[in-house]
Design a protein around this motif. Sequence first.
Motif, PDB file in Angstrom:
ATOM      1  N   LYS A  69       0.854  -1.186   0.000  1.00 40.50           N
ATOM      2  CA  LYS A  69       0.000   0.000   0.000  1.00 40.50           C
ATOM      3  C   LYS A  69       0.884   1.228   0.000  1.00 40.50           C
ATOM      4  CE  LYS A  69      -4.028  -1.924   2.274  1.00 40.50           C
ATOM      5  NZ  LYS A  69      -5.034  -1.738   3.316  1.00 40.50           N
ATOM      6  N   ASN A  70       0.546   2.162  -0.869  1.00 42.40           N
ATOM      7  CA  ASN A  70       1.290   3.414  -0.938  1.00 42.40           C
ATOM      8  C   ASN A  70       0.642   4.441  -0.020  1.00 42.40           C
ATOM      9  OD1 ASN A  70       3.097   2.344  -2.746  1.00 42.40           O
ATOM     10  ND2 ASN A  70       2.003   3.104  -4.525  1.00 42.40           N
ATOM     11  N   ILE A  71       1.497   5.176   0.680  1.00 37.68           N
ATOM     12  CA  ILE A  71       1.066   6.125   1.691  1.00 37.68           C
ATOM     13  C   ILE A  71       1.471   7.535   1.265  1.00 37.68           C
ATOM     14  CG2 ILE A  71       1.208   6.741   4.146  1.00 37.68           C
ATOM     15  CD1 ILE A  71       0.199   3.820   3.574  1.00 37.68           C
TER      16      ILE A  71
ATOM     17  N   ARG B  84       3.769   2.559   5.947  1.00 36.20           N
ATOM     18  CA  ARG B  84       4.494   2.056   4.782  1.00 36.20           C
ATOM     19  C   ARG B  84       5.198   0.739   5.117  1.00 36.20           C
ATOM     20  NH1 ARG B  84       9.596   4.778   3.814  1.00 36.20           N
ATOM     21  NH2 ARG B  84       9.866   3.915   5.900  1.00 36.20           N
ATOM     22  N   ASP B  85       5.855   0.711   6.272  1.00 34.56           N
ATOM     23  CA  ASP B  85       6.578  -0.490   6.684  1.00 34.56           C
ATOM     24  C   ASP B  85       5.623  -1.647   6.942  1.00 34.56           C
ATOM     25  OD1 ASP B  85       8.847   1.040   6.465  1.00 34.56           O
ATOM     26  OD2 ASP B  85       9.134   1.276   8.626  1.00 34.56           O
TER      27      ASP B  85
ATOM     28  N   GLY C  56       4.739  -0.716   1.192  1.00 35.45           N
ATOM     29  CA  GLY C  56       4.493   0.191   0.070  1.00 35.45           C
ATOM     30  C   GLY C  56       5.553   1.267  -0.026  1.00 35.45           C
ATOM     31  N   GLU C  57       5.199   2.345  -0.700  1.00 31.26           N
ATOM     32  CA  GLU C  57       6.084   3.503  -0.813  1.00 31.26           C
ATOM     33  C   GLU C  57       5.495   4.652  -0.026  1.00 31.26           C
ATOM     34  OE1 GLU C  57       8.081   4.572  -4.562  1.00 31.26           O
ATOM     35  OE2 GLU C  57       6.869   2.960  -5.430  1.00 31.26           O
ATOM     36  N   LEU C  58       6.361   5.567   0.396  1.00 28.24           N
ATOM     37  CA  LEU C  58       5.940   6.717   1.183  1.00 28.24           C
ATOM     38  C   LEU C  58       6.213   7.997   0.402  1.00 28.24           C
ATOM     39  CD1 LEU C  58       4.933   7.913   3.869  1.00 28.24           C
ATOM     40  CD2 LEU C  58       7.297   7.809   4.688  1.00 28.24           C
TER      41      LEU C  58
ATOM     42  N   ALA D  48      11.328   8.634   2.458  1.00 24.07           N
ATOM     43  CA  ALA D  48      10.151   9.091   1.705  1.00 24.07           C
ATOM     44  C   ALA D  48      10.556   9.891   0.476  1.00 24.07           C
ATOM     45  CB  ALA D  48       9.267   9.961   2.598  1.00 24.07           C
TER      46      ALA D  48
END
Length: 135
Positions: free
Chosen positions: A5-7, A28-29, A33-35, A69
């Motif tokens: 999941k991207n945040i 994110r962790d 996903g990506e931040l 990020a």
Amino acid sequence: MKNPKNIMVCVTQQKTCERLIKRGAELRDEFDGELFVIHVAKEGWNFLGKTKEGDALEYLFQKSKSYGANLTVVRSQDVLETLKDLTEKHNIDTIVLGESQENSEENNIVSKLGKRLRDEIGFEIVPVKIKKKVV
């Protein structure tokens, strides 16, 4: 295995941004996903409400970098539309925002933004930390 999941963390004032970025990094962790840290300033306004924009942007860049990020800083006439566009561009699943001081539904950023986004996007609201009085 979890779905990544991207945040997206929306920041405004540099004094409060680290707690938001930290929460975004935790999510994110948790979801692999990506931040993305995003600051959208209305055209004509100083970034982060500071006259020393360079210092403010450097602080924001360093905090974002320290949490792994990606940082995006944009000027826009329509802040909400720009945030909507960025959620689509980065395939965002959850948006992290600081608690709004605005109680009325029509002025609350979460309500306004939520009406423009697809239903699957969640919000994580980080409360303002209240300093305890020492007696």
